[in-house]
Design a protein around this motif. Structure first.
Motif, PDB file in Angstrom:
ATOM      1  N   ASP A  19       0.835  -1.204   0.000  1.00  0.00           N
ATOM      2  CA  ASP A  19       0.000   0.000   0.000  1.00  0.00           C
ATOM      3  C   ASP A  19       0.873   1.259   0.000  1.00  0.00           C
ATOM      4  O   ASP A  19       0.575   2.237  -0.693  1.00  0.00           O
ATOM      5  CB  ASP A  19      -0.973   0.002   1.171  1.00  0.00           C
ATOM      6  N   LEU A  20       1.969   1.230   0.747  1.00  0.00           N
ATOM      7  CA  LEU A  20       2.879   2.385   0.769  1.00  0.00           C
ATOM      8  C   LEU A  20       3.699   2.468  -0.511  1.00  0.00           C
ATOM      9  O   LEU A  20       3.857   3.548  -1.086  1.00  0.00           O
ATOM     10  CB  LEU A  20       3.807   2.319   1.981  1.00  0.00           C
ATOM     11  N   LEU A  21       4.244   1.346  -0.970  1.00  0.00           N
ATOM     12  CA  LEU A  21       5.033   1.346  -2.203  1.00  0.00           C
ATOM     13  C   LEU A  21       4.211   1.882  -3.375  1.00  0.00           C
ATOM     14  O   LEU A  21       4.724   2.601  -4.230  1.00  0.00           O
ATOM     15  CB  LEU A  21       5.540  -0.060  -2.512  1.00  0.00           C
ATOM     16  N   GLU A  22       2.921   1.554  -3.385  1.00  0.00           N
ATOM     17  CA  GLU A  22       2.057   1.995  -4.482  1.00  0.00           C
ATOM     18  C   GLU A  22       1.710   3.475  -4.410  1.00  0.00           C
ATOM     19  O   GLU A  22       1.222   4.039  -5.392  1.00  0.00           O
ATOM     20  CB  GLU A  22       0.805   1.124  -4.544  1.00  0.00           C
ATOM     21  N   LEU A  23       1.994   4.134  -3.291  1.00  0.00           N
ATOM     22  CA  LEU A  23       1.848   5.596  -3.251  1.00  0.00           C
ATOM     23  C   LEU A  23       2.852   6.247  -4.193  1.00  0.00           C
ATOM     24  O   LEU A  23       2.589   7.294  -4.782  1.00  0.00           O
ATOM     25  CB  LEU A  23       2.080   6.130  -1.833  1.00  0.00           C
ATOM     26  N   ALA A  24       4.036   5.634  -4.312  1.00  0.00           N
ATOM     27  CA  ALA A  24       5.095   6.193  -5.144  1.00  0.00           C
ATOM     28  C   ALA A  24       5.154   5.558  -6.528  1.00  0.00           C
ATOM     29  O   ALA A  24       5.703   6.155  -7.454  1.00  0.00           O
ATOM     30  CB  ALA A  24       6.450   6.027  -4.451  1.00  0.00           C
ATOM     31  N   ASP A  25       4.625   4.349  -6.669  1.00  0.00           N
ATOM     32  CA  ASP A  25       4.686   3.635  -7.942  1.00  0.00           C
ATOM     33  C   ASP A  25       3.415   2.800  -8.076  1.00  0.00           C
ATOM     34  O   ASP A  25       3.247   1.815  -7.357  1.00  0.00           O
ATOM     35  CB  ASP A  25       5.921   2.728  -7.962  1.00  0.00           C
ATOM     36  N   PRO A  26       2.517   3.180  -8.993  1.00  0.00           N
ATOM     37  CA  PRO A  26       1.241   2.470  -9.091  1.00  0.00           C
ATOM     38  C   PRO A  26       1.325   1.085  -9.736  1.00  0.00           C
ATOM     39  O   PRO A  26       0.321   0.387  -9.797  1.00  0.00           O
ATOM     40  CB  PRO A  26       0.383   3.410  -9.941  1.00  0.00           C
ATOM     41  N   SER A  27       2.501   0.656 -10.178  1.00  0.00           N
ATOM     42  CA  SER A  27       2.626  -0.624 -10.861  1.00  0.00           C
ATOM     43  C   SER A  27       3.150  -1.713  -9.929  1.00  0.00           C
ATOM     44  O   SER A  27       4.345  -1.751  -9.609  1.00  0.00           O
ATOM     45  CB  SER A  27       3.551  -0.504 -12.077  1.00  0.00           C
ATOM     46  N   ARG A  28       2.282  -2.626  -9.527  1.00  0.00           N
ATOM     47  CA  ARG A  28       2.691  -3.747  -8.678  1.00  0.00           C
ATOM     48  C   ARG A  28       3.715  -4.614  -9.432  1.00  0.00           C
ATOM     49  O   ARG A  28       4.625  -5.166  -8.828  1.00  0.00           O
ATOM     50  CB  ARG A  28       1.461  -4.560  -8.286  1.00  0.00           C
ATOM     51  N   VAL A  29       3.576  -4.726 -10.747  1.00  0.00           N
ATOM     52  CA  VAL A  29       4.519  -5.508 -11.548  1.00  0.00           C
ATOM     53  C   VAL A  29       5.927  -4.907 -11.438  1.00  0.00           C
ATOM     54  O   VAL A  29       6.902  -5.620 -11.172  1.00  0.00           O
ATOM     55  CB  VAL A  29       4.069  -5.575 -13.032  1.00  0.00           C
ATOM     56  N   ARG A  30       6.045  -3.598 -11.605  1.00  0.00           N
ATOM     57  CA  ARG A  30       7.356  -2.938 -11.522  1.00  0.00           C
ATOM     58  C   ARG A  30       7.915  -3.041 -10.096  1.00  0.00           C
ATOM     59  O   ARG A  30       9.103  -3.260  -9.905  1.00  0.00           O
ATOM     60  CB  ARG A  30       7.250  -1.483 -11.969  1.00  0.00           C
ATOM     61  N   ILE A  31       7.057  -2.869  -9.101  1.00  0.00           N
ATOM     62  CA  ILE A  31       7.497  -2.978  -7.703  1.00  0.00           C
ATOM     63  C   ILE A  31       8.069  -4.365  -7.449  1.00  0.00           C
ATOM     64  O   ILE A  31       9.167  -4.511  -6.896  1.00  0.00           O
ATOM     65  CB  ILE A  31       6.330  -2.681  -6.729  1.00  0.00           C
ATOM     66  N   ASN A  32       7.359  -5.406  -7.869  1.00  0.00           N
ATOM     67  CA  ASN A  32       7.841  -6.770  -7.652  1.00  0.00           C
ATOM     68  C   ASN A  32       9.175  -7.008  -8.353  1.00  0.00           C
ATOM     69  O   ASN A  32      10.033  -7.723  -7.826  1.00  0.00           O
ATOM     70  CB  ASN A  32       6.800  -7.796  -8.106  1.00  0.00           C
TER      71      ASN A  32
END
Length: 157
Positions: free
Chosen positions: A20-33
């Protein structure tokens, strides 16, 4: 750094990743992973509550990149973002990196101001980065996020 209640430590395993916090800065779960596979995720806590996150990723032997940095919206404006940036510098120096790199969108006005206030300098622009890498348009501050602005800070020992 000021005396703070903020405690920062690497995640113990991937079960405690605050998406939830990571997606504040980057809306792409794919890129985050993708960058979590090779980066180190740090949690910022006040008491036992996770209020921030930081992901550091080595680019090469001299440069460390902040891939993601975010503070819970209810905790923003209290200096925690600045503390996380300071922590990333400390880690970079301890690991022997010469440069800290961070990228943000052309529409991220607050972030651009913060990064420059703590000594980052604009380095280059990756035109159309967000248009080419994200399926949905990103709009911040009434501005479409199109370009990645890359900032760098020299880590002196």
């Amino acid at each position: 750094m000021k005396d703070s209640r903020l405690h920062i430590a690497p995640t113990k395993d991937n079960s405690d990743i605050p998406f939830d916090l990571l997606e504040l800065a980057d809306p792409s779960r794919v890129r985050i992973n993708e960058y979590l596979k090779t980066g180190t995720c740090y949690l910022a806590k006040v008491d036992s509550k996770v209020i921030g996150v930081l992901v550091l990723h080595p680019i090469d032997s001299t440069s460390l990149e902040i891939k993601n940095i975010a503070i819970d919206e209810s905790e923003q404006g209290k200096g925690y973002g600045k503390e996380l940036l300071g922590y990333s510098e400390l880690v970079g120096r301890e690991l022997g990196f010469e440069k800290l790199v961070i990228g943000t969108g052309n529409s991220s006005i607050g972030q651009l101001a913060l990064y420059q206030k703590v000594g980052f300098e604009m380095s280059r622009i990756e035109k159309d980065f967000f248009i080419n890498n994200y399926p949905e348009p990103i709009v911040e501050n009434g501005i479409q996020c199109k370009h990645m602005i890359i900032l760098e800070k020299v880590l002196r020992k």
